[in-house]
Design an enzyme around this catalytic site. Structure first.
Site, PDB file in Angstrom:
ATOM      1  N   GLU A 248     -17.999  10.441  -0.461  1.00  0.00           N
ATOM      2  CA  GLU A 248     -17.708  10.471  -1.896  1.00  0.00           C
ATOM      3  C   GLU A 248     -18.564   9.452  -2.645  1.00  0.00           C
ATOM      4  OE1 GLU A 248     -13.334  10.226  -1.921  1.00  0.00           O
ATOM      5  OE2 GLU A 248     -13.326  12.415  -2.030  1.00  0.00           O
TER       6      GLU A 248
ATOM      7  N   ASP B  94      -1.611   2.909   8.546  1.00  0.00           N
ATOM      8  CA  ASP B  94      -2.857   2.607   9.255  1.00  0.00           C
ATOM      9  C   ASP B  94      -2.674   1.612  10.393  1.00  0.00           C
ATOM     10  OD1 ASP B  94      -3.934   4.171   7.299  1.00  0.00           O
ATOM     11  OD2 ASP B  94      -5.304   2.661   6.496  1.00  0.00           O
TER      12      ASP B  94
ATOM     13  N   GLY C   3       0.841  -1.205   0.000  1.00  0.00           N
ATOM     14  CA  GLY C   3       0.000   0.000   0.000  1.00  0.00           C
ATOM     15  C   GLY C   3       0.873   1.251   0.000  1.00  0.00           C
ATOM     16  N   PHE C   4       0.308   2.345   0.471  1.00  0.00           N
ATOM     17  CA  PHE C   4       1.058   3.604   0.434  1.00  0.00           C
ATOM     18  C   PHE C   4       2.336   3.529   1.265  1.00  0.00           C
ATOM     19  CE2 PHE C   4      -3.173   5.300  -0.758  1.00  0.00           C
ATOM     20  CZ  PHE C   4      -2.805   5.904  -1.947  1.00  0.00           C
TER      21      PHE C   4
ATOM     22  N   GLN D  57      -1.236  10.027   3.549  1.00  0.00           N
ATOM     23  CA  GLN D  57      -0.051  10.847   3.818  1.00  0.00           C
ATOM     24  C   GLN D  57       0.831  10.365   4.984  1.00  0.00           C
ATOM     25  OE1 GLN D  57       1.871  13.116   2.428  1.00  0.00           O
ATOM     26  NE2 GLN D  57       0.635  12.869   0.586  1.00  0.00           N
TER      27      GLN D  57
END
Lengths: 426, 426
Positions: A174, A303, A17-18, A321
């Site tokens: 969203e 996370d 992931g990020f 971020q």
């Protein structure tokens, strides 16, 4: 496992992931051998998953093959694998493809969907945390309308056309906005035989505002936008139960065959790591260089980690971020650790946050400034476009968004189900 | 079924491929009610399926939502349905969503994969006739390489990296070329730990040349191109058996875990239509206005129909153009039939044929001219680009192709399996 043994310390990263992608990118390949594990062969740009679910983008635009990202990196090995357990004494990760020795272990497993123990909701609700889940939700939404056409039973038809979204964070907000756009611009053309006024979109939030991490201005603005688009926003409302036909909420019943769960995430801890390293919120307690409490050579990012600071007593927000910044920072500190140099503590740089509700309707918080409207929407699009991995993905996404803007359309309306809900869901 | 009953003759079209789409587009909505049935909610541009299978394009680029194509058409109703049986006495189609009455029935069901009764091959081979099948093949190809990395057994690794393609028509030829490009440009970067010299691509053709319907020049040229790209072309070679590890051919054994079946198609006839209307090749014998032999109000188009002419004694080639032209022509004739006017016989206009093997390598037959090389390749790209349905699909495909050309890359390398081979395949 068949990973060459080099005369270099080996960093094993769990999760692409990020956070995992950031550290794998920044790690110095002269000094480390890197092994990246993920259960998929691609990185998922999670902030845009909701657009896959609502026919705005194809999955290939928001996912990127992990091998391609690292094709020029030396001493780098990617493997599709699921981690079963860590043996911290022997420094071995046991995986679906065999055991892997590590010198440094980086846990970047992110979060899964948290149903807070409600098995009935888990059974009937649609999660949206991965590409297959988003594709599945897209197919279900379209299948509902195909089915609605076939029934003469108005109650049944209404249940098929209604949607309940649980969770008023960025994902829920969203998604509700995108569904409302499908309702106003796309579905009336596709289903002229259906009375779209029957379609209701309910967004449920347990707290007293949407977009909990954002400014009051943005939260209120997003709520107004959703109401303009016809979404029913229910604040201070909990969902108690869902049987596939009716959602029981603290404010009454909502009839719907589809309940989309965007309410909770839970960190994915790993078996074999001392449970005392976990905080109550399920995240690993890490120090200022992301090192898991109680270990010398095990780290956690994003996370799944909670670096407790005065500003963030429960850890940083569970968004992209902090994961990216922690990953980049840890890459530098690993080098320092290896060289016996002094490490530097992590400092989070808040780049702001944003959410989009619909065309020309978005909210952006940057430092002390909050923006709404078309300008915010363009900023949202620009930031997301440049953040996407790869030139091809950026271009294809730009085409899709331009097309959607000009034509009031969402083109990716194919029903392709990667799995049936009943068979499996992660 | 819930389709409004209008005071208009109802045309029921089974299948939203090239033929069904063409007639549905051209039918006069003032004079007819049109009901289109398909098991998918999208039209598939079959000529480019092989690019989905080889990571060149995403499925959303070559498939198009059927509802969107007809959104401005009046008295038009699309339904996702599978046809079970036709009752020609009562003029009713029985479907998975209930019975539908017709005044005119148009069969445009196309072809399925024909394994010529070999159950063992059927069990282990990969077909490629639909979007889910193409996605499945793409995932399998990539998974093979992930697995090849994990094994230390060289024989096993080689079997994983080898591919046997059965059938030297356009699909087999184009697929072999695309796999060869993956081998030379993409896989070496993705899998630096693997020795790509082990990878062999075998293309088997029972006849004595590739691309049976094309000119000798083009067939030979395509064969040369494939050999330049490192494909082993086996002419006059039959596959006899395949057990998932070894393919038995008339020329010997080929070791491979993957056998892709592009060898045969069979028309999909419909239960309830008199079997005497079928020719030996499984296609409906139709007259010069596409009317099925023995019926007044039942028609068949494209691959499933055989309009026998001097030039085409077994029916027209089973490619897009005859289906499109027959569909458009039948739309006009239905109007004439309804108005009691004289119908006009169908005349096939051969627009030529083409196949692509790799970058700058294609063959094109137009009337009496045959072309090869880069010019043919650009013609192939241009024709396919303008033939794709929808502006968005054209643009996204153009971007993908430009990107692939400039970067020697194929970007859509995600492993997303719509189904497991063992569970189901159509």
């Amino acid at each position: 496992m068949n990973i060459p043994v080099k005369n270099l310390p080996r960093v094993v990263i769990i999760g692409g992931g990020f956070g995992g992608m950031a550290i794998a990118r920044e790690i110095r390949d002269k000094n480390f051998q890197t092994v990246l594990l993920d259960k998929h062969n691609y990185h998922t740009f999670q902030p845009l998953l909701y657009q896959v679910a609502t026919s705005g983008l194809e999955p290939d635009s928001i996912a990127y093959p992990l091998r391609k990202i690292f094709s020029s990196k030396k001493h780098f090995h990617f493997r599709v694998a699921e981690v079963e357990k860590v043996n911290t004494d022997e420094q071995i990760v046991n995986t679906s493809i065999g055991p892997i020795h590590y010198d440094y272990l980086v846990i970047a497993t992110g979060t899964g969907t948290n149903f807070f123990g409600n098995e009935k909701i888990k059974k009937h609700a649609m999660p949206m945390k991965s590409v297959p889940e988003a594709l599945n939700l897209r197919s279900l939404i379209l299948e509902n309308f195909e089915k609605a056409l076939l029934t003469k039973d108005i109650e049944e038809r209404t249940k098929l056309m209604n949607f309940v979204i649980v969770g008023g964070g960025p994902t829920g907000t969203e998604l509700a906005g995108a569904l409302a756009e499908l309702k106003s611009h796309v579905l009336p053309n596709d289903y002229p035989d259906l009375d779209l006024r029957l379609m209701q979109i309910h967004l449920l939030e347990a707290g007293d505002s949407l977009l909990a991490g954002m400014s009051k201005y943005s939260a209120k603005k997003a709520e107004n936008y959703l109401e303009e688009l016809g979404v029913q926003v229910w604040l201070n409302t909990m969902v108690k139960d869902f049987d596939g036909n009716v959602a029981q909420t603290s404010k009454g019943e909502l009839e719907s065959k589809t309940l989309i769960w965007a309410a909770g995430v839970q960190a994915r801890p790993i078996e074999g790591i001392n449970g005392e390293s976990l905080l109550k919120n399920g995240r690993y307690k890490v120090d200022e260089i992301s090192r898991v409490d109680g270990y010398q050579n095990i780290f956690a990012l994003g996370d799944v980690a909670a670096m407790q600071t005065d500003q963030y007593p429960n850890g940083h927000p569970q968004v992209a971020q902090p994961a990216i910044q922690q990953g980049e920072h840890l890459a530098k500190n690993l080098f320092k650790l290896e060289k016996g140099k002094k490490t530097t503590p992590f400092k989070y740089k808040d780049l702001g946050s944003m959410a989009t509700v619909g065309r020309n309707r978005a909210v952006v918080d940057l430092n002390n400034i909050s923006l709404g409207g078309a300008l915010a929407w363009f900023i949202w699009m620009f930031i997301h476009l440049i953040a996407l991995v790869g030139f091809r993905n950026k271009m294809v996404t730009l085409i899709n968004w331009t097309y959607a803007y000009v034509k009031y359309d969402k083109g990716a309306r194919l029903i392709i189900r990667p799995f049936e809900k009943k068979k499996e869901h992660v």
